[in-house]
Design an enzyme around this catalytic site. Structure first.
Site, PDB file in Angstrom:
ATOM      1  N   ASN A  89       0.704  -1.268   0.081  1.00  0.00           N
ATOM      2  CA  ASN A  89       0.022   0.018   0.220  1.00  0.00           C
ATOM      3  C   ASN A  89       0.990   1.212  -0.211  1.00  0.00           C
ATOM      4  O   ASN A  89       1.721   1.504   1.068  1.00  0.00           O
ATOM      5  CB  ASN A  89      -1.009  -0.107   1.419  1.00  0.00           C
ATOM      6  CG  ASN A  89      -2.013   1.115   1.227  1.00  0.00           C
ATOM      7  OD1 ASN A  89      -1.707   2.151   0.852  1.00  0.00           O
ATOM      8  ND2 ASN A  89      -3.201   0.746   1.537  1.00  0.00           N
ATOM      9  N   HIS A  93      -5.557   3.588  -1.810  1.00  0.00           N
ATOM     10  CA  HIS A  93      -7.095   3.903  -1.051  1.00  0.00           C
ATOM     11  C   HIS A  93      -7.400   5.447  -1.448  1.00  0.00           C
ATOM     12  O   HIS A  93      -6.964   6.284  -0.601  1.00  0.00           O
ATOM     13  CB  HIS A  93      -6.945   3.455   0.476  1.00  0.00           C
ATOM     14  CG  HIS A  93      -8.321   3.774   0.992  1.00  0.00           C
ATOM     15  ND1 HIS A  93      -8.750   3.034   1.999  1.00  0.00           N
ATOM     16  CD2 HIS A  93      -9.408   4.469   0.681  1.00  0.00           C
ATOM     17  CE1 HIS A  93      -9.941   3.413   2.494  1.00  0.00           C
ATOM     18  NE2 HIS A  93     -10.446   4.135   1.621  1.00  0.00           N
ATOM     19  N   ARG A 118      -9.123   8.399  -1.107  1.00  0.00           N
ATOM     20  CA  ARG A 118     -10.084   9.086  -0.474  1.00  0.00           C
ATOM     21  C   ARG A 118     -10.867  10.112  -0.849  1.00  0.00           C
ATOM     22  O   ARG A 118     -10.204  10.861  -1.845  1.00  0.00           O
ATOM     23  CB  ARG A 118      -9.802   9.176   1.106  1.00  0.00           C
ATOM     24  CG  ARG A 118      -9.178   7.987   1.943  1.00  0.00           C
ATOM     25  CD  ARG A 118      -8.912   8.257   3.071  1.00  0.00           C
ATOM     26  NE  ARG A 118      -8.335   7.060   4.125  1.00  0.00           N
ATOM     27  CZ  ARG A 118      -9.357   6.260   4.725  1.00  0.00           C
ATOM     28  NH1 ARG A 118     -10.708   6.766   4.693  1.00  0.00           N
ATOM     29  NH2 ARG A 118      -8.958   5.359   5.248  1.00  0.00           N
ATOM     30  N   GLU A 147      -8.620   0.331  -3.041  1.00  0.00           N
ATOM     31  CA  GLU A 147      -9.796  -0.085  -1.867  1.00  0.00           C
ATOM     32  C   GLU A 147     -10.597   1.181  -1.522  1.00  0.00           C
ATOM     33  O   GLU A 147      -9.866   2.268  -1.903  1.00  0.00           O
ATOM     34  CB  GLU A 147      -9.027  -0.667  -0.613  1.00  0.00           C
ATOM     35  CG  GLU A 147      -7.924   0.140  -0.367  1.00  0.00           C
ATOM     36  CD  GLU A 147      -7.231  -0.376   0.947  1.00  0.00           C
ATOM     37  OE1 GLU A 147      -7.204  -1.736   1.041  1.00  0.00           O
ATOM     38  OE2 GLU A 147      -6.826   0.565   2.116  1.00  0.00           O
ATOM     39  N   HIS A 157      -3.889  -4.473   7.638  1.00  0.00           N
ATOM     40  CA  HIS A 157      -3.921  -3.673   8.855  1.00  0.00           C
ATOM     41  C   HIS A 157      -3.167  -3.721   9.939  1.00  0.00           C
ATOM     42  O   HIS A 157      -3.060  -4.459  10.712  1.00  0.00           O
ATOM     43  CB  HIS A 157      -5.513  -3.253   9.336  1.00  0.00           C
ATOM     44  CG  HIS A 157      -5.325  -1.932  10.107  1.00  0.00           C
ATOM     45  ND1 HIS A 157      -5.843  -0.893   9.251  1.00  0.00           N
ATOM     46  CD2 HIS A 157      -5.325  -1.498  11.139  1.00  0.00           C
ATOM     47  CE1 HIS A 157      -6.073   0.242   9.976  1.00  0.00           C
ATOM     48  NE2 HIS A 157      -5.817   0.011  11.109  1.00  0.00           N
ATOM     49  N   ASP A 158      -2.175  -3.051  10.105  1.00  0.00           N
ATOM     50  CA  ASP A 158      -1.106  -2.978  10.935  1.00  0.00           C
ATOM     51  C   ASP A 158      -0.026  -4.264  11.139  1.00  0.00           C
ATOM     52  O   ASP A 158       0.246  -4.626  12.164  1.00  0.00           O
ATOM     53  CB  ASP A 158      -1.552  -2.623  12.360  1.00  0.00           C
ATOM     54  CG  ASP A 158      -1.922  -1.034  12.646  1.00  0.00           C
ATOM     55  OD1 ASP A 158      -1.607  -0.410  11.638  1.00  0.00           O
ATOM     56  OD2 ASP A 158      -2.859  -0.882  13.591  1.00  0.00           O
ATOM     57  N   HIS A 167       1.705   0.855   6.372  1.00  0.00           N
ATOM     58  CA  HIS A 167       2.450   1.588   7.271  1.00  0.00           C
ATOM     59  C   HIS A 167       3.639   1.032   7.905  1.00  0.00           C
ATOM     60  O   HIS A 167       4.793   1.490   7.885  1.00  0.00           O
ATOM     61  CB  HIS A 167       1.296   1.867   8.473  1.00  0.00           C
ATOM     62  CG  HIS A 167       2.005   3.019   9.239  1.00  0.00           C
ATOM     63  ND1 HIS A 167       1.774   4.256   9.195  1.00  0.00           N
ATOM     64  CD2 HIS A 167       2.452   2.931  10.598  1.00  0.00           C
ATOM     65  CE1 HIS A 167       2.146   4.848   9.969  1.00  0.00           C
ATOM     66  NE2 HIS A 167       2.727   3.993  10.884  1.00  0.00           N
TER      67      HIS A 167
END
Length: 255
Positions: free
Chosen positions: A15, A51, A53, A83, A205-206, A229
């Site tokens: 990502n 992503h 937004r 996403e 996620h994480d 991240h």
């Protein structure tokens, strides 16, 4: 009931939202999102995730055609995953840019990041025609889900080809007992998904090199992870190519 599942390497989609976020802090064209995505794919990553937004605070809508071209022209074996929440604008962006996979998340515009899966009892009827529209265009559909054993069947009824586990609750744990409880939930949910036959499993996620081994033990046939991240944080010290290779090794690949 415990299922015996043969382990396999898990694909890595990186990502690049954090790269775009850093670029957007200043009115300059660097870091260059395309150059970094190219380096990530050259290092062996299997795909790129974005992503976009509504406020374009990281990925800009104008980034999507360039990323789509990069993958189509230079890395045709790689995957492009977009996403986001399925507003009409988002749906049209996806259809225009033709990713291999769309991952639908139940985010509101003001959220800083995704923090829960879909409530299929409330949203399944809304999601099904959207999934059918994407699949008619040849785009695989994945839904963001919590570790809840009832969700895989509901996701499939709503048109899912895959589910993506929201792994924030697992990644947040700091003691062995609570970590084990989260992994048991993930394992039970994965068993239900596997029993459906055709529903494959992603996660994100994480996720880090430290917590990925436990997740892969819980889901030995995990198809793909989307990591931004943690990998970007490692890349600040190691550079993106070495950070990618570090994650690939943890995911079972020889690099």
């Amino acid at each position: 009931m415990t299922q015996t599942v043969a382990p396999r390497p898990t694909l890595l989609s990186v990502n690049v939202n954090a790269v775009a976020y850093l670029r957007n802090r200043r009115e300059v064209p660097w870091p260059d999102l395309i150059d970094i995505s190219r380096a990530i794919l050259q290092a062996g990553a299997h795909g790129i995730t974005v992503h976009p937004r509504p406020d374009e605070r990281h990925i800009r809508f104008s980034d999507l055609p360039a990323l789509s071209r990069l993958i189509a022209e230079e890395f045709p074996e790689a995957e492009f995953n977009i996403e986001g929440y399925p507003t009409r604008h988002f749906i049209d962006l996806v259809l225009e840019n033709k990713p291999h996979q769309v991952t639908l998340v139940p985010d509101t515009p003001e959220q800083s990041t995704s923090d829960h899966g879909w409530d299929f009892a409330a949203d399944g009827e809304m999601l099904l025609p959207i999934a059918e529209e994407f699949k008619a265009a040849g785009i695989r559909v994945s839904y963001f889900v919590d570790a809840n054993p009832t969700d895989p069947a509901l996701a499939q009824q709503a048109g899912a080809d895959r589910i993506e586990f929201y792994t924030g609750p697992y990644a947040d744990q700091t003691d062995p007992a609570s970590t084990a409880r989260e992994l048991d939930l993930i394992r039970d949910t994965a068993n239900e998904a596997r029993a459906l036959g055709s529903l494959m499993m992603n996660a994100g996620h994480d996720l880090t090199v430290e917590n990925l081994p436990g997740l892969r033990q819980a889901i030995p046939d995990l198809a793909e992870v989307s990591i931004g991240h943690g990998l970007t944080a490692d890349a600040l010290m190691l550079g993106f190519p070495e950070a990618v290779r570090r994650y690939l090794r943890v995911l079972g690949h020889e690099v």
